[in-house]
Design a protein around this motif. Structure first.
Motif, PDB file in Angstrom:
ATOM      1  N   UNK A   3       3.138  11.728  14.979  1.00 15.06           N
ATOM      2  CA  UNK A   3       2.493  12.992  14.653  1.00 15.06           C
ATOM      3  C   UNK A   3       3.476  14.144  14.760  1.00 15.06           C
ATOM      4  N   UNK A  20       5.175  11.429  -0.744  1.00 17.34           N
ATOM      5  CA  UNK A  20       3.992  10.965  -1.486  1.00 17.34           C
ATOM      6  C   UNK A  20       4.426  10.031  -2.616  1.00 17.34           C
ATOM      7  N   UNK A  23       5.677   6.622  -1.055  1.00 20.82           N
ATOM      8  CA  UNK A  23       4.605   5.836  -0.434  1.00 20.82           C
ATOM      9  C   UNK A  23       3.628   5.310  -1.482  1.00 20.82           C
ATOM     10  N   UNK A  27       3.171   0.155  -4.122  1.00 22.98           N
ATOM     11  CA  UNK A  27       2.145  -0.801  -4.542  1.00 22.98           C
ATOM     12  C   UNK A  27       2.258  -1.186  -6.003  1.00 22.98           C
ATOM     13  N   UNK A  31       3.414  -4.899  -7.670  1.00 21.95           N
ATOM     14  CA  UNK A  31       2.440  -5.712  -8.400  1.00 21.95           C
ATOM     15  C   UNK A  31       2.737  -5.801  -9.895  1.00 21.95           C
TER      16      UNK A  31
ATOM     17  N   UNK B 224      -2.296  18.759   1.035  1.00 21.61           N
ATOM     18  CA  UNK B 224      -1.671  17.433   0.902  1.00 21.61           C
ATOM     19  C   UNK B 224      -2.430  16.649  -0.142  1.00 21.61           C
ATOM     20  N   UNK B 227      -1.939  17.955  -3.597  1.00 24.64           N
ATOM     21  CA  UNK B 227      -0.608  17.592  -4.080  1.00 24.64           C
ATOM     22  C   UNK B 227      -0.550  16.131  -4.502  1.00 24.64           C
ATOM     23  N   UNK B 228      -1.115  15.275  -3.658  1.00 23.47           N
ATOM     24  CA  UNK B 228      -1.116  13.847  -3.993  1.00 23.47           C
ATOM     25  C   UNK B 228      -1.844  13.639  -5.316  1.00 23.47           C
ATOM     26  N   UNK B 231       0.482  14.878  -8.197  1.00 23.03           N
ATOM     27  CA  UNK B 231       1.666  14.039  -8.371  1.00 23.03           C
ATOM     28  C   UNK B 231       1.328  12.655  -8.905  1.00 23.03           C
ATOM     29  N   UNK B 232       0.407  11.999  -8.225  1.00 21.94           N
ATOM     30  CA  UNK B 232       0.149  10.609  -8.588  1.00 21.94           C
ATOM     31  C   UNK B 232      -0.505  10.525  -9.961  1.00 21.94           C
ATOM     32  N   UNK B 301      -7.034  16.320  13.618  1.00 24.43           N
ATOM     33  CA  UNK B 301      -5.812  16.439  12.831  1.00 24.43           C
ATOM     34  C   UNK B 301      -5.170  15.076  12.646  1.00 24.43           C
ATOM     35  N   UNK B 302      -5.132  14.290  13.735  1.00 20.97           N
ATOM     36  CA  UNK B 302      -4.477  12.980  13.653  1.00 20.97           C
ATOM     37  C   UNK B 302      -5.209  12.050  12.708  1.00 20.97           C
ATOM     38  N   UNK B 305      -4.221  12.779   9.241  1.00 22.85           N
ATOM     39  CA  UNK B 305      -2.898  12.262   8.860  1.00 22.85           C
ATOM     40  C   UNK B 305      -2.977  10.776   8.533  1.00 22.85           C
ATOM     41  N   UNK B 306      -3.635  10.045   9.432  1.00 21.30           N
ATOM     42  CA  UNK B 306      -3.716   8.592   9.212  1.00 21.30           C
ATOM     43  C   UNK B 306      -4.464   8.306   7.912  1.00 21.30           C
ATOM     44  N   UNK B 308      -4.853  10.211   5.326  1.00 26.41           N
ATOM     45  CA  UNK B 308      -4.126  10.634   4.133  1.00 26.41           C
ATOM     46  C   UNK B 308      -3.076   9.606   3.722  1.00 26.41           C
ATOM     47  N   UNK B 309      -2.239   9.195   4.664  1.00 30.04           N
ATOM     48  CA  UNK B 309      -1.175   8.265   4.281  1.00 30.04           C
ATOM     49  C   UNK B 309      -1.733   6.880   4.008  1.00 30.04           C
ATOM     50  N   UNK B 312      -2.961   7.140   0.464  1.00 31.31           N
ATOM     51  CA  UNK B 312      -1.847   7.255  -0.482  1.00 31.31           C
ATOM     52  C   UNK B 312      -1.110   5.934  -0.637  1.00 31.31           C
ATOM     53  N   UNK B 313      -0.962   5.212   0.440  1.00 31.90           N
ATOM     54  CA  UNK B 313      -0.226   3.953   0.356  1.00 31.90           C
ATOM     55  C   UNK B 313      -1.082   2.825  -0.220  1.00 31.90           C
ATOM     56  N   UNK B 316      -2.887   2.212  -4.152  1.00 32.36           N
ATOM     57  CA  UNK B 316      -2.088   1.802  -5.307  1.00 32.36           C
ATOM     58  C   UNK B 316      -1.976   0.282  -5.435  1.00 32.36           C
ATOM     59  N   UNK B 317      -2.357  -0.426  -4.398  1.00 30.79           N
ATOM     60  CA  UNK B 317      -2.309  -1.889  -4.450  1.00 30.79           C
ATOM     61  C   UNK B 317      -3.634  -2.483  -4.921  1.00 30.79           C
TER      62      UNK B 317
END
Ligand code: HEM
Lengths: 248, 557
Positions: A3, A20, A23, A27, A31, B224, B227-228, B231-232, B301-302, B305-306, B308-309, B312-313, B316-317
């Motif tokens: 954090x 971003x 990350x 994926x 794939x 965030x 933005x994601x 971008x994505x 807040x934590x 963060x968890x 969000x990422x 984002x990760x 996509x799979x």
């Protein structure tokens, strides 16, 4: 700790952008990229033939009308699907499909193997008004297909574009595209030989819509439907595609 | 609005509108024997209209420098109204095609109006028209407030909004004409895709330039997500739309990919259009408007963060869960399920974070329909992500795929989550922007809330029933080992559910109409009143609520 690092990251917009992209990129990369490099992904099938210009036009009408919104073209490896629709679909069968039309909804039945299942006349009648054939049907009527003449003018450009994305059309196929389309739907003996030479003796050459004087959009669409599942005989030869290893 | 633009900005607007008009005319000429000409003419008229509008202000004086002390909200205001107009239009089309599925002749005997051509009008209209405009409008509002910075210029936000709507408009005009690539949610043809790339890059740059001007050291969570989203979506859009045009004046292209590779690319795109367009962007909305409206800081807040990422990760799979039991290689399918199931953790993290933020404000949820919209949105977000993870499991998917269950699932997210959060955010945002105390009628919001909730529930329950019935009928075997039902029997069994869905959709649509009406009446009324401007002034330091700042309590500790 993590954090704490994030506390710093969120102060820097470009670092955040980069994070971003990285990350989220992993994926898709893992794939998708191997699908282009691993050879087993698509079975090799020397018998697989390409769409004739008429069938390609039909396919484009299928796309234009949004038939894929109600019909899939992908039989899954499940017993009931194989019993209902036939051998499950192989990757090879859609290797020339730019784009693929596997679909995601079956408001109507799967069409992957509908070719040769019904007569041309049945299809023409059914497309013109499905309720003439099946009174309860909720499929839309496509009466304009019989009224519209097929635009075969720039099929050469279409085949060229297909060739550019990797479909092995020969230059002869490309130059003769428009004539081949008309030949296939008018069954004019004078034009047929070239068509057979280029696309094989098994090519369906008929007056699909029952109207000999004009080549309509109906001709093209029915020609396309009649070839679905018939571009290669591989799925029908391989008994394992229908056998008991399938999941219930 | 236009007199607020500087000379330079007005000149830019004139040039760009003129360029759109000229390009439109060129397309119309190049494609004269082709339906693309209609697109060309429409673009030329669109550019011409803006050219005229801006031209009328050619002699307006340079705006005063005072404007720089205020946030720039005009594009947001327009975006909100445009979003609701799209909503009413596209949900109306949605209900029309819903009735077509019960009564197939409930349409004209004309090509343009047939189901297959109208369905993408609905999906594009709701996702890109309604959702996209709401995202652009709110993101521009949120980024300024949470950065305590004004947008860097006044032209690029307009270019983004107006250019984006040109894309949506031409897309929706194109489908009835038969112009489509057939890829779900990526139907527009190559030239519109190119145009969207230009608009989208401008949007990204605008966002980053605003962030660069921020007076807050931290970038707030909502940003965030926005933005994601930006971008994505850019990456997805470019890759999935790679195609070879047949010719310059021709509205047709062939996808660069074929068959199984195309399927995987398409569903990598399709699933993440859901994840980053219909989820990440709207989570940005949720993370700003919900805490602000509830008057409480974000719970953790934590956790954000968890989540969000994680989102984002992992998202996509997950695309390959759309292709279970197909010709896609097994290993990709397995990866798809694994990540789809794991996705539940960050998804529920976000939903829980939102609901826990409401702790201590439940009385407001009870009394304020606006906040209730957002609460229900968070609940549906939780429900539909659970359902999604569940449907990704292979045996469940073998039943649900290809059936109406999928459509039910989509709308649990689309109506319950996306539309609810949009309505909630708009109802809280409109009074702030137009400087009035509240919406024109709280009573109308209350009615809208119940129409929307009952409409959604009717829709979902009927389609769950439809889908499960369908799935079971397709796989039921008789004693003799024969399939028990013909396809036709399963189709006939759907009729009552389709009728119910049409009714539910009508209720939902009526609610959306009330929202548009209420917003328009609020705007009309607002011009008569003048109140507190603190939310509109840049660097309104002392009046920042906790929700304006990045989650301070935990973070400072
Ligand atoms: C008035 C409310 C609505 C009605 C009556 C409605 C109706 C429909 C219908 C009939 C379909 C076609 C289903 C099929 O082919 O079987 C559909 C598809 C779809 N709708 Fe809606 N809809 C509504 C609201 C929304 C909203 C608000 C959104 C998104 C924000 C949305 C997003 C979608 C999507 C993404 C699909 C495609 C689903 C798929 O292919 O899996 N809809 N809708």
């Amino acid at each position: 700790m993590i954090f704490g690092a994030h506390y710093k990251l969120e102060k820097n917009s470009l670092a955040l952008v980069l994070a971003i992209i990285v990350v989220s990129g992993i994926g898709g990369f893992v794939e998708i990229a191997p699908l282009f490099t691993i050879d087993e992904t698509v079975e090799s099938d020397p018998d697989m033939r390409m769409y004739t210009p008429l069938e390609l036009s039909g396919r484009n009408i299928y796309i234009r009308e949004g038939c894929y919104a109600c019909h899939s073209q992908m039989i899954r490896t499940l017993k009931d699907e194989v019993d209902r629709y036939g051998p499950y679909s192989l990757a090879a069968e859609s290797q020339y499909d730019h784009p693929m039309l596997w679909g995601s909804k079956r408001t109507g039945p799967d069409l992957a193997r509908v070719g040769d299942k019904y007569s041309d006349q049945w299809h023409t009648q059914h497309l013109n008004n499905p309720r003439d054939v099946i009174p309860e049907s909720i499929m839309p009527a496509y009466s304009w297909l019989l009224r519209n003449t097929l635009n075969a003018a720039n099929l050469t450009d279409h085949l060229t574009a297909m060739k550019r994305v990797g479909v092995p059309y020969t230059s002869e196929m490309i130059t003769n595209a428009s004539n081949d389309a008309l030949a296939q739907a008018t069954a004019d003996p004078a034009l047929q030989d070239g068509l057979f030479a280029r696309y094989g003796q098994d090519t369906n050459v008929r007056i699909f819509d029952g109207k000999p004087d004009t080549v309509t959009e109906m001709d093209a669409l029915v020609a396309y439907l009649q070839i679905l599942g018939q571009l290669t005989q591989l799925p029908y030869k391989d008994a394992s595609l229908t056998d008991a290893t399938l999941e219930e | 609005m236009i007199s607020e633009l500087t000379f330079r900005e007005r000149r830019q607007a004139l040039w760009v509108s003129g360029a759109v008009m000229v390009v439109g005319l060129l397309i119309a000429m190049a494609g004269h024997d082709n339906v693309i000409a209609v697109h060309g003419i429409a673009a030329a008229l669109y550019g011409g209209a803006f050219l005229l509008i801006v031209y009328r202000y050619r002699d307006a004086p340079e705006p005063s420098l005072e404007r720089l002390a205020q946030y720039y909200d005009d594009p947001t205001k327009v975006g909100i109204v445009v979003s609701l107009v799209w909503g009413v239009f596209a949900m109306g089309v949605g209900d029309w095609i819903a009735w077509m599925m019960a009564y197939p002749d409930f349409t004209f005997d004309a090509a343009w109006s047939s189901f297959g051509r109208m369905r993408p009008v609905h999906t594009t209209g709701v996702i890109f028209g309604f959702g996209g405009n709401a995202l652009i409008a709110t993101s521009l509002h949120v980024v300024q407030r949470t950065s305590r910075a004004r947008l860097p210029d006044q032209f690029s936000p307009w270019f983004v909004l107006v250019g984006y709507n040109l894309f949506c408009l031409l897309a929706v005009i194109g489908y009835p004409l038969g112009i489509t690539q057939s890829k779900e949610y990526a139907e527009p043809e190559w030239y519109l895709d190119l145009w969207l790339v230009i608009v989208w890059v401008t949007y990204l740059l605008l966002y980053l330039r605003t962030l660069a001007r921020r007076q807050e050291p931290h970038i707030y969570v909502a940003n965030w997500y926005y933005l994601a989203f930006i971008l994505v979506v850019a990456v997805l859009h470019i890759v999935n739309n790679l195609a070879m045009p047949v010719g310059l004046g021709i509205d047709k292209s062939y996808s660069l990919f074929a068959g199984v590779q195309d399927a995987m690319t398409q569903w990598w795109y399709g699933h993440n259009a859901v994840a980053f367009f219909l989820t990440a962007g709207f989570l940005g909305m949720l993370y700003y408007y919900l805490p602000k409206c509830a008057g409480r800081p974000v719970y953790s807040y934590r956790m954000s963060i968890i989540s969000f990422w994680g989102i984002t990760f992992m998202y996509m799979w997950a695309g390959s869960h759309h292709l279970h039991y197909t010709a896609l290689p097994q290993w990709v399918q397995t990866l798809g399920v694994t990540f789809s199931v794991m996705l539940l953790v960050p998804s529920w993290g976000s939903a829980a974070n939102a609901l826990l933020t409401l702790n201590g404000a439940w009385h407001k949820v009870r009394d304020e329909p606006t906040l209730r919209f957002m609460m229900v949105a968070a609940v549906f977000y939780g429900l539909s992500t659970f359902e999604g993870s569940f449907m990704a499991i292979r045996p469940v998917n073998s039943l649900s795929h290809y059936t109406d269950w999928t459509i039910g699932h989509v709308h649990s997210g689309a109506m319950g989550w996306v539309a609810f959060i949009v309505f909630g955010s708009i109802y809280s945002l409109v009074p702030w922007l137009w400087k009035c105390e509240r919406m024109y009628s709280k009573y109308l919001i209350e009615i809208h809330f119940w129409l929307a909730l009952s409409g959604t529930l009717i829709y979902l329950i009927s389609l769950w029933n439809a889908g499960i019935t369908q799935g079971l009928m397709w796989r039921t075997y008789g004693e003799s080992g024969e399939l028990s039902y013909s396809f036709l029997e399963s189709m006939i069994a759907m009729k009552p559910y389709y009728v119910a869905r049409g009714i539910g959709g009508f209720l939902f649509w009526s609610g959306a109409c009330l929202a548009l009406l209420n917003v328009l009446l609020t705007i009309r009324q607002a011009h008569a009143m003048e109140t507190d401007k603190s939310d509109l002034t840049v660097s309104a330091g002392s009046s920042l609520t906790p929700a304006d700042l990045p989650l301070t309590t935990e973070q400072r500790a």
